[in-house]
Design a protein around this motif. Structure first.
Motif, PDB file in Angstrom:
ATOM      1  N   ALA A  27       3.137 -79.151  49.485  1.00  0.00           N
ATOM      2  CA  ALA A  27       1.625 -78.708  49.293  1.00  0.00           C
ATOM      3  C   ALA A  27       1.422 -79.678  47.824  1.00  0.00           C
ATOM      4  CB  ALA A  27       1.685 -77.317  49.218  1.00  0.00           C
ATOM      5  N   PRO A  28       0.143 -79.791  47.737  1.00  0.00           N
ATOM      6  CA  PRO A  28      -0.167 -80.304  46.771  1.00  0.00           C
ATOM      7  C   PRO A  28      -0.198 -79.566  45.412  1.00  0.00           C
ATOM      8  CG  PRO A  28      -2.110 -80.442  48.121  1.00  0.00           C
ATOM      9  CD  PRO A  28      -0.809 -79.963  48.707  1.00  0.00           C
ATOM     10  N   VAL A  29       0.048 -79.886  44.137  1.00  0.00           N
ATOM     11  CA  VAL A  29       0.165 -78.943  42.971  1.00  0.00           C
ATOM     12  C   VAL A  29      -0.651 -79.395  42.035  1.00  0.00           C
ATOM     13  CG1 VAL A  29       1.365 -77.898  41.382  1.00  0.00           C
ATOM     14  CG2 VAL A  29       2.443 -78.237  43.748  1.00  0.00           C
ATOM     15  N   HIS A  30      -1.544 -78.678  41.575  1.00  0.00           N
ATOM     16  CA  HIS A  30      -2.629 -79.049  40.684  1.00  0.00           C
ATOM     17  C   HIS A  30      -2.414 -78.111  39.416  1.00  0.00           C
ATOM     18  CE1 HIS A  30      -4.744 -81.413  43.420  1.00  0.00           C
ATOM     19  NE2 HIS A  30      -4.677 -80.681  44.190  1.00  0.00           N
ATOM     20  N   SER A  31      -2.649 -78.769  38.249  1.00  0.00           N
ATOM     21  CA  SER A  31      -2.648 -77.682  36.994  1.00  0.00           C
ATOM     22  C   SER A  31      -3.552 -78.491  35.992  1.00  0.00           C
ATOM     23  CB  SER A  31      -1.354 -77.531  36.347  1.00  0.00           C
ATOM     24  OG  SER A  31      -0.848 -78.723  36.106  1.00  0.00           O
ATOM     25  N   ASP A  32      -4.071 -77.486  35.064  1.00  0.00           N
ATOM     26  CA  ASP A  32      -4.914 -78.158  33.833  1.00  0.00           C
ATOM     27  C   ASP A  32      -4.509 -77.312  32.578  1.00  0.00           C
ATOM     28  OD1 ASP A  32      -7.671 -76.818  35.821  1.00  0.00           O
ATOM     29  OD2 ASP A  32      -6.275 -75.960  34.534  1.00  0.00           O
ATOM     30  N   ASP A  33      -5.042 -78.038  31.654  1.00  0.00           N
ATOM     31  CA  ASP A  33      -4.704 -77.524  30.113  1.00  0.00           C
ATOM     32  C   ASP A  33      -5.451 -75.965  30.060  1.00  0.00           C
ATOM     33  OD1 ASP A  33      -5.030 -80.700  28.663  1.00  0.00           O
ATOM     34  OD2 ASP A  33      -3.307 -79.716  29.577  1.00  0.00           O
ATOM     35  N   ASP A  34      -6.483 -75.756  30.750  1.00  0.00           N
ATOM     36  CA  ASP A  34      -7.037 -74.519  30.541  1.00  0.00           C
ATOM     37  C   ASP A  34      -6.225 -73.246  31.165  1.00  0.00           C
ATOM     38  OD1 ASP A  34      -7.961 -75.163  32.856  1.00  0.00           O
ATOM     39  OD2 ASP A  34     -10.076 -74.780  32.365  1.00  0.00           O
ATOM     40  N   LEU A  35      -5.317 -73.750  31.872  1.00  0.00           N
ATOM     41  CA  LEU A  35      -4.505 -72.476  32.403  1.00  0.00           C
ATOM     42  C   LEU A  35      -5.317 -71.986  33.933  1.00  0.00           C
ATOM     43  CD1 LEU A  35      -2.901 -70.705  29.712  1.00  0.00           C
ATOM     44  CD2 LEU A  35      -2.263 -72.871  30.519  1.00  0.00           C
ATOM     45  N   SER A  36      -5.952 -72.746  34.384  1.00  0.00           N
ATOM     46  CA  SER A  36      -6.794 -72.434  35.634  1.00  0.00           C
ATOM     47  C   SER A  36      -5.853 -72.353  36.623  1.00  0.00           C
ATOM     48  CB  SER A  36      -7.842 -73.247  35.989  1.00  0.00           C
ATOM     49  OG  SER A  36      -8.757 -73.373  34.863  1.00  0.00           O
ATOM     50  N   PRO A  37      -5.967 -71.282  37.787  1.00  0.00           N
ATOM     51  CA  PRO A  37      -5.203 -71.300  38.767  1.00  0.00           C
ATOM     52  C   PRO A  37      -5.507 -72.625  39.672  1.00  0.00           C
ATOM     53  CG  PRO A  37      -6.423 -69.098  38.589  1.00  0.00           C
ATOM     54  CD  PRO A  37      -6.995 -70.072  37.550  1.00  0.00           C
ATOM     55  N   ILE A  38      -4.352 -72.844  40.526  1.00  0.00           N
ATOM     56  CA  ILE A  38      -4.511 -73.947  41.308  1.00  0.00           C
ATOM     57  C   ILE A  38      -5.754 -73.889  42.439  1.00  0.00           C
ATOM     58  CG2 ILE A  38      -2.130 -74.435  41.159  1.00  0.00           C
ATOM     59  CD1 ILE A  38      -1.721 -73.316  43.957  1.00  0.00           C
ATOM     60  N   SER A  39      -6.120 -75.037  43.037  1.00  0.00           N
ATOM     61  CA  SER A  39      -6.911 -74.981  43.969  1.00  0.00           C
ATOM     62  C   SER A  39      -6.294 -76.070  45.052  1.00  0.00           C
ATOM     63  CB  SER A  39      -7.961 -75.660  43.420  1.00  0.00           C
ATOM     64  OG  SER A  39      -8.317 -76.892  42.744  1.00  0.00           O
ATOM     65  N   ALA A  40      -6.950 -75.528  46.389  1.00  0.00           N
ATOM     66  CA  ALA A  40      -6.293 -76.503  47.408  1.00  0.00           C
ATOM     67  C   ALA A  40      -6.749 -78.023  47.181  1.00  0.00           C
ATOM     68  CB  ALA A  40      -6.756 -75.961  48.717  1.00  0.00           C
ATOM     69  N   ALA A  41      -6.093 -78.954  47.818  1.00  0.00           N
ATOM     70  CA  ALA A  41      -6.647 -80.572  47.643  1.00  0.00           C
ATOM     71  C   ALA A  41      -7.318 -80.669  48.789  1.00  0.00           C
ATOM     72  CB  ALA A  41      -5.482 -81.349  47.837  1.00  0.00           C
TER      73      ALA A  41
ATOM     74  N   GLU B  14       0.599 -64.424  32.833  1.00  0.00           N
ATOM     75  CA  GLU B  14       0.414 -64.181  31.730  1.00  0.00           C
ATOM     76  C   GLU B  14      -1.063 -63.448  31.651  1.00  0.00           C
ATOM     77  OE1 GLU B  14      -0.531 -66.585  27.500  1.00  0.00           O
ATOM     78  OE2 GLU B  14       0.384 -67.682  29.092  1.00  0.00           O
ATOM     79  N   GLN B  15      -1.394 -62.325  30.858  1.00  0.00           N
ATOM     80  CA  GLN B  15      -2.360 -61.547  30.803  1.00  0.00           C
ATOM     81  C   GLN B  15      -2.981 -61.144  31.996  1.00  0.00           C
ATOM     82  OE1 GLN B  15      -5.239 -63.961  28.422  1.00  0.00           O
ATOM     83  NE2 GLN B  15      -4.048 -63.710  26.521  1.00  0.00           N
ATOM     84  N   GLN B  16      -1.915 -60.662  32.955  1.00  0.00           N
ATOM     85  CA  GLN B  16      -2.506 -60.185  34.323  1.00  0.00           C
ATOM     86  C   GLN B  16      -3.077 -61.212  35.339  1.00  0.00           C
ATOM     87  OE1 GLN B  16      -4.984 -56.709  33.701  1.00  0.00           O
ATOM     88  NE2 GLN B  16      -3.070 -55.654  32.805  1.00  0.00           N
ATOM     89  N   ALA B  17      -2.569 -62.490  35.315  1.00  0.00           N
ATOM     90  CA  ALA B  17      -3.025 -63.469  36.002  1.00  0.00           C
ATOM     91  C   ALA B  17      -1.919 -64.492  36.195  1.00  0.00           C
ATOM     92  CB  ALA B  17      -4.184 -64.262  35.056  1.00  0.00           C
TER      93      ALA B  17
ATOM     94  N   ALA C 249       4.718 -66.125  28.744  1.00  0.00           N
ATOM     95  CA  ALA C 249       5.015 -65.526  30.082  1.00  0.00           C
ATOM     96  C   ALA C 249       5.329 -64.021  29.730  1.00  0.00           C
ATOM     97  CB  ALA C 249       6.156 -66.118  30.862  1.00  0.00           C
ATOM     98  N   THR C 250       5.036 -63.381  30.670  1.00  0.00           N
ATOM     99  CA  THR C 250       5.044 -61.710  30.631  1.00  0.00           C
ATOM    100  C   THR C 250       5.621 -61.170  32.288  1.00  0.00           C
ATOM    101  OG1 THR C 250       2.979 -61.281  31.184  1.00  0.00           O
ATOM    102  CG2 THR C 250       3.289 -61.380  28.941  1.00  0.00           C
ATOM    103  N   SER C 251       6.298 -59.970  31.997  1.00  0.00           N
ATOM    104  CA  SER C 251       6.496 -59.261  33.229  1.00  0.00           C
ATOM    105  C   SER C 251       5.259 -58.943  33.977  1.00  0.00           C
ATOM    106  CB  SER C 251       7.511 -58.278  32.895  1.00  0.00           C
ATOM    107  OG  SER C 251       8.585 -58.786  32.166  1.00  0.00           O
TER     108      SER C 251
END
Length: 314
Positions: free
Chosen positions: A177-191, A272-275, A294-296
């Motif tokens: 699956a394509p993996v996306h990430s950006d500097d503002d720590l946003s969740p991934i989105s489908a390509a 992190e921060q419940q996300a 990273a948190t538990s």
């Protein structure tokens, strides 16, 4: 990489108690020993003048702090402090770091000059959002006269990752699956599929016939290039996991990520921060930056599903 901050002045105070005590002692001794009374009296006056001169020379003090973006527990960080005044003055800067929601464990450095390198070795993992520099000015007699405190209090300016621990027994996830990430720590989105001009050899089933009818453009639908990514779900346990155990697990995931980083793309998934966040890391600093915060806790199942990981994590 590093970043530079101009720290605002938080407090400015004189420390006259020692000076006044020394002056009174010299005055008292001048009456007790009449043979050298004039010498002791002159020494007390010189002490007062020295203190006044130090206060005058320390006017307009400014502080600049240069720190790295990320570091690791147990590894010295190169912190640089620059203190500028309207005139040259000998100062003693002391640098300390405090992490949010944790007991501050400052590492102090004492030296003289207006520009110093202050190596600090962090003793715990976390994102640091408080940076403090204390500059103490001393006179020629070695007594503290005035002290300036500069404090940075804002978004996390330094991330300290875990110390590497053996990753034996841990395995990454692999996905197409394509993996996306950006500097503002946003969740991934489908390509989304992309459109490109038709080329000889393309299948007729991939042609966008509706676009051909409407715009008279012969294009085909093509899926974006797929990476064979290694995905590491940095599970630090549940909410009842102790800080010590979470730090140990973070060190294991950091070691595993570093091991696979030399072989291809590595994506870290962490809570992190419940996300749940996803980031493609490129070097050791990126790994330390991610695992510093990273948190538990549980992961978002939807994020794992988009990554091609079917099983849920507790």
């Amino acid at each position: 990489m590093s970043q530079t901050y101009e720290l605002p002045l938080a407090d400015r105070r004189t420390t006259p108690l020692v000076i006044w005590a020394a002056v009174l002692l010299l005055f008292a001794l001048s009456f007790r020993f009449e043979s050298i009374g004039i010498v002791l009296w002159c020494a007390s006056i010189a002490l007062l003048l020295d203190a006044a001169l130090v206060v005058y020379r320390a006017r307009g003090l400014r502080c600049t702090l240069e720190i790295p973006l990320a570091g690791s527990v147990g590894t010295a960080l190169k912190v640089r402090v620059r203190l500028d005044t309207e005139s040259n003055v000998a100062v003693t800067p002391r640098v300390g770091l405090a992490a949010a929601d944790q007991v501050p464990r400052p590492g102090w450095l004492q030296t003289s000059g207006d520009f110093v390198d202050a190596p600090i070795t962090p003793s715990h993992r976390g994102r640091f959002d408080q940076l403090r520099v204390s500059a103490t000015h001393r006179g020629v007699f070695g007594l503290d006269v005035i002290r300036h405190d500069f404090v940075y209090d804002g978004p996390p300016a330094l991330s300290v990752g875990p110390q590497l621990v053996s990753h034996m027994g841990l395995r990454p996830e692999r996905t197409n699956a394509p993996v996306h990430s950006d500097d503002d720590l946003s969740p991934i989105s489908a390509a989304e599929p992309i459109l490109r001009p038709w080329q000889l050899g393309d299948r007729t089933s991939s042609i966008d016939w509706r676009r051909l009818e409407r715009l008279d453009e012969l294009v085909v639908r093509s899926s974006p290039r797929v990476h064979d990514d290694v995905i590491i779900v940095c599970d630090l346990g549940d909410e009842d996991t102790s800080f010590e155990e979470a730090d140990r697990l973070a060190g294991q995931w950091a070691s595993l990520a570093r091991h696979h980083l030399t072989r291809g793309r590595v994506a870290l998934v962490w809570s992190e921060q419940q996300a749940t966040h996803v980031r493609i890391v490129e070097n050791d600093d990126d790994i330390a930056w991610v695992l510093a915060g990273a948190t538990s806790g549980p992961f978002d199942v939807d994020v794992l599903t988009k990554l091609g990981i079917s099983r849920a994590r507790d």
